[in-house]
Scaffold this active site. Sequence first.
Site, PDB file in Angstrom:
ATOM      1  CG  ASP A 121      -1.956   0.999   1.288  1.00  0.00           C
ATOM      2  OD1 ASP A 121      -2.827   0.933   0.417  1.00  0.00           O
ATOM      3  OD2 ASP A 121      -1.940   1.864   2.179  1.00  0.00           O
ATOM      4  CD  GLU A 126      15.492 -13.768   4.924  1.00  0.00           C
ATOM      5  OE1 GLU A 126      14.524 -14.193   5.599  1.00  0.00           O
ATOM      6  OE2 GLU A 126      16.117 -12.734   5.203  1.00  0.00           O
TER       7      GLU A 126
END
Length: 561
Positions: free
Chosen positions: A210, A276
Amino acid sequence: MTNGNEWWRSAVIYQIYPRSFSDGMGDDGLGDLAGITERLPALVELGVDAVWLSPFYTSPQKDAGYDVADYCDVDPIFGTLADFDAMEKRVHELGLRLIVDLVPNHTSDQHRWFQEALASAEGSQERARYMFRDGTGDTGELPPNNWDSVFGGPAWTRTIHPDGTPGQWYLHLFDTSQPDLDWENPWVREQFRDILRFWLDRGVDGFRVDVAHGLIKAAGLPDYTPPASGGSMGGGIVGLEPEIVANAELDTPTPPYWAQERVHEIYRDWHSVLEEYDGERVLCAEAWVEPLAKLARWVRPDEMQQAFNFSYLETPWEAPAMRKVIDLSLEAFTSVGAPSTWVLSNHDVVRHASRLALTAENPQGHGIGPKSPGKPVRELGLRRARAATALMLALPGSAYLYQGEELGLPEVIDLPDESRQDPTWFRTNGERYGRDGCRVPIPWEAEAPSYGFGPTGKSWLPQPADWEPYARDAQRGVAGSTLEMYRLALAIRTQHDLGMGGAEWLPGYGDDVVAFRNGGVTVIANTGEAVVELPIGQVLLASEPLGDGILPGDTTVWLRS
Ligand code: BGC
């Protein structure tokens, strides 16, 4: 880590606005996670690849959940973390992907961080999480600068000390209840890495970010007066209408609160957090930035994967403008190795089945209501919306759909004043209607109470009395219905792999026509009124019935090339 598939390059992503999708808990006329889980098979049947959920986190709901009070929990009105896990499991069982909303620019004023900041001394570590500043004027009675909130009114609110005396001011680019975080503060950055990992560990495939152009503000927070045309809710660099800004015009003025260069280091950092994890997790920027070449900076190879193409959304239904924005989009995104995205509707804009037939200027975020000028003719709006969607779904790249557009839903214009909930409505004293008209709970069953939205017959915004024909069950299996047109378009799109294709312009069709070939499919969209003669070819899809070898106005056809 990627495995080379990169699903997001061509994915069709369906936006679920949880409070208006389906009320599974059957309590209060508000949609929830249980309702989503229950209704997911309908989205598989529709043929989308992924869902994006607007916020369902703990929130006082001052801005429909974009005011987050706890980033790592579910608001009781939507369910629990266990409901989230059940939904996530079901999404993946059904072969869909799951993207959740992340709201990093601001928190709710009810967030513990902000409450602690208010309770702490000026200059404390707690205050340094947010943008607190002394006021100007003789006694600090004036705001620190002249910035306006996107929702109307000043972007600063003054705090009050416990003894009733006035204190510092805090910045909120949106509602008073949405204080901006200070992203210069490493502590804030650390918190958000943890929040990303919290949801990645739970199995989400990515985040829609956002206000991804707003996190960093220019040093010194200088005054800024936007150009008169720049009224967009997301606060575009300049007003996006009516002209699409050419990619070469990179020097468009940048307000001190949008699109600051240093925002990109945050997304590089997040990119490495996502790396990751296995399974091709993604970030998608909600960034109201023009020109497209500048927006493309959000999707450089070490930043985000996607950015919403609001230039496309804001382009009028006119062939020359459509051709131009498609060219600019493909050029800009291709230059950084990213897919273009395409979008026509979301929870912040007038639904395209109404917007494309507006006859008066309607700045984004202002909405339409009973007293708005230039209200759309419903039939024309739907006809153009179907044609525009058929054009969009044939373009290479990734496309976003907003819940209800597959039903052809129009904007709800005549909501009673007392039902409106958008902060825009309150902050402008009713001068702007805001975004409630596109957020009305969607109809599932023509004959059921609240059109099957929930078992109680309640709905948090009133549904119009004439929505039976739009209900999903009234359109399902009905040839030519908007729902079946979307299904067919999505099936052909997959079959021909249009998302991974290209767009080769086909000349000779005249000014009102957008015509291109994407692999085995020829797409011809007629944005004018005059009919267009069609080449010989098998019709794969038509947004309206065709004449004999004739493409009527406001109609799109797909032919086998
Ligand atoms: C969201 C809006 C929200 C605003 C503030 C936007 O861009 O899409 O719905 O009001 O951010 O969070």
